[in-house]
Write a protein that holds these residues in place. Structure first.
Motif, PDB file in Angstrom:
ATOM      1  N   TRP A 108      -0.917   0.056  -3.599  1.00  0.00           N
ATOM      2  CA  TRP A 108      -2.366   0.322  -3.559  1.00  0.00           C
ATOM      3  C   TRP A 108      -3.015   0.887  -2.725  1.00  0.00           C
ATOM      4  O   TRP A 108      -2.388   1.573  -1.692  1.00  0.00           O
ATOM      5  CB  TRP A 108      -3.124  -1.399  -2.904  1.00  0.00           C
ATOM      6  CG  TRP A 108      -2.691  -2.463  -3.627  1.00  0.00           C
ATOM      7  CD1 TRP A 108      -1.742  -3.269  -3.994  1.00  0.00           C
ATOM      8  CD2 TRP A 108      -3.805  -3.123  -5.087  1.00  0.00           C
ATOM      9  NE1 TRP A 108      -2.498  -4.505  -4.813  1.00  0.00           N
ATOM     10  CE2 TRP A 108      -3.318  -3.687  -5.668  1.00  0.00           C
ATOM     11  CE3 TRP A 108      -5.218  -2.679  -5.123  1.00  0.00           C
ATOM     12  CZ2 TRP A 108      -3.845  -4.384  -6.900  1.00  0.00           C
ATOM     13  CZ3 TRP A 108      -5.245  -2.820  -6.061  1.00  0.00           C
ATOM     14  CH2 TRP A 108      -4.513  -3.847  -6.816  1.00  0.00           C
ATOM     15  N   LYS A 136     -15.407  -1.132  -4.138  1.00  0.00           N
ATOM     16  CA  LYS A 136     -15.374  -2.521  -2.861  1.00  0.00           C
ATOM     17  C   LYS A 136     -16.495  -2.364  -1.824  1.00  0.00           C
ATOM     18  O   LYS A 136     -17.283  -1.098  -1.706  1.00  0.00           O
ATOM     19  CB  LYS A 136     -13.902  -2.661  -2.558  1.00  0.00           C
ATOM     20  CG  LYS A 136     -13.419  -1.093  -1.683  1.00  0.00           C
ATOM     21  CD  LYS A 136     -12.145  -1.075  -0.585  1.00  0.00           C
ATOM     22  CE  LYS A 136     -12.447  -0.182   0.358  1.00  0.00           C
ATOM     23  NZ  LYS A 136     -11.182  -0.437   1.873  1.00  0.00           N
ATOM     24  N   PRO A 195       0.749  -1.004   0.037  1.00  0.00           N
ATOM     25  CA  PRO A 195      -0.231  -0.019   0.508  1.00  0.00           C
ATOM     26  C   PRO A 195       0.940   1.361   0.011  1.00  0.00           C
ATOM     27  O   PRO A 195       2.127   1.112   0.108  1.00  0.00           O
ATOM     28  CB  PRO A 195      -0.949  -0.167   1.054  1.00  0.00           C
ATOM     29  CG  PRO A 195       0.290  -1.329   1.968  1.00  0.00           C
ATOM     30  CD  PRO A 195       0.735  -2.121   1.533  1.00  0.00           C
ATOM     31  N   ARG A 243     -10.292   0.043  -4.084  1.00  0.00           N
ATOM     32  CA  ARG A 243      -9.509  -0.353  -4.403  1.00  0.00           C
ATOM     33  C   ARG A 243      -8.487   0.348  -5.445  1.00  0.00           C
ATOM     34  O   ARG A 243      -8.519  -0.681  -6.129  1.00  0.00           O
ATOM     35  CB  ARG A 243      -9.034  -1.773  -3.507  1.00  0.00           C
ATOM     36  CG  ARG A 243      -7.920  -1.887  -3.241  1.00  0.00           C
ATOM     37  CD  ARG A 243      -8.096  -3.540  -2.675  1.00  0.00           C
ATOM     38  NE  ARG A 243      -7.042  -3.598  -2.188  1.00  0.00           N
ATOM     39  CZ  ARG A 243      -5.740  -5.017  -2.378  1.00  0.00           C
ATOM     40  NH1 ARG A 243      -6.235  -5.502  -3.497  1.00  0.00           N
ATOM     41  NH2 ARG A 243      -4.618  -4.605  -2.242  1.00  0.00           N
ATOM     42  N   SER A 252      -8.316   8.932   0.419  1.00  0.00           N
ATOM     43  CA  SER A 252      -7.756   8.094   1.470  1.00  0.00           C
ATOM     44  C   SER A 252      -6.781   8.506   2.872  1.00  0.00           C
ATOM     45  O   SER A 252      -5.925   8.795   3.083  1.00  0.00           O
ATOM     46  CB  SER A 252      -6.742   7.115   0.965  1.00  0.00           C
ATOM     47  OG  SER A 252      -6.497   6.047   1.784  1.00  0.00           O
ATOM     48  N   ASP A 283      -6.722   2.349  -0.277  1.00  0.00           N
ATOM     49  CA  ASP A 283      -8.522   1.946  -0.468  1.00  0.00           C
ATOM     50  C   ASP A 283      -8.826   3.265  -0.269  1.00  0.00           C
ATOM     51  O   ASP A 283      -7.857   3.908   1.072  1.00  0.00           O
ATOM     52  CB  ASP A 283      -8.380   0.511   0.733  1.00  0.00           C
ATOM     53  CG  ASP A 283      -7.888  -0.327   0.483  1.00  0.00           C
ATOM     54  OD1 ASP A 283      -8.164  -0.667  -1.260  1.00  0.00           O
ATOM     55  OD2 ASP A 283      -6.473  -1.109   0.924  1.00  0.00           O
TER      56      ASP A 283
END
Length: 207
Positions: free
Chosen positions: A97, A205, A81, A180, A143, A99
């Protein structure tokens, strides 16, 4: 995740990236065709300035990019991430990544002009006028404390989402999609401290 579930969750897919990643991860070599095209100025023989020709590479695979993504999704899941503390201006770009929530940001460009009128005492009281120049709307991923301004290509959206920025404020009132996202985060920030990024894969997601 099944192929059908992946297809239903897919929002954005950079086909060039995933085909190259699939080739590197699986060793599957496509049929490749390299063509050389002459430019309009090919007759100008000044090679130090312009060669007048370029080459283009086209690849042909036996499976779709959706199936490619399905085949390598577990390897992609191993990508780390976003590291907020270690990613700094001046560092190399990072693929990571994120989220968060996919939403829409906007930048309004205004121009201020000043006019001066001299009063009876000779003092020039300033008069300013603000003029709206343009507005730019773009996709944004939020995020936590980090924000990512996305440089997107309309052809890579799979659900017609590319029209949302233009409809924001009229047909579309609010956009907050839990996602995501696999991003390439560059060593660049917008004027509002958002990391400038190119999305590679965006999956919807559950909240």
């Amino acid at each position: 995740m099944t192929l059908i579930e992946l297809n239903d969750r897919l929002i954005y897919l950079d086909r060039e990236y995933i085909s190259s990643y699939f080739e590197a991860a699986t060793g599957a070599s496509p049929e490749t065709l390299i063509t050389r095209t002459e430019g309009l100025n090919a007759g100008i023989k000044v090679p130090l300035l312009n060669a007048g020709a370029s080459s283009a590479e086209s690849k042909s695979y036996s499976i779709s990019t959706l199936k490619m993504l399905f085949e390598v999704i577990q390897k992609l899941d191993q990508i780390k991430p976003f590291q907020q503390d270690s990613h700094q201006i001046g560092a190399r770009s990072s693929v990571c990544w994120v989220d968060g929530l996919l939403t829409i940001g906007s930048v309004k460009v205004k121009r201020r002009t000043h006019h001066f009128k001299f009063g009876s005492d000779g003092s020039p009281p300033p008069e300013s006028q603000e003029e709206f120049v343009a507005e730019e709307k773009f996709f944004l991923v939020k995020s936590g404390e980090s924000k990512f301004a996305l440089i997107t290509s309309p052809d890579y959206f799979t659900t017609g989402l590319d029209a949302f920025p233009e409809l924001q404020g009229s047909v579309v009132n609010q956009v907050n999609i839990p996602v995501r996202a696999l991003l390439r985060v560059f060593s660049a920030k917008s004027s509002f401290e958002e990391w400038v990024s190119s999305p590679l894969v965006i999956l919807e997601k559950d909240c």
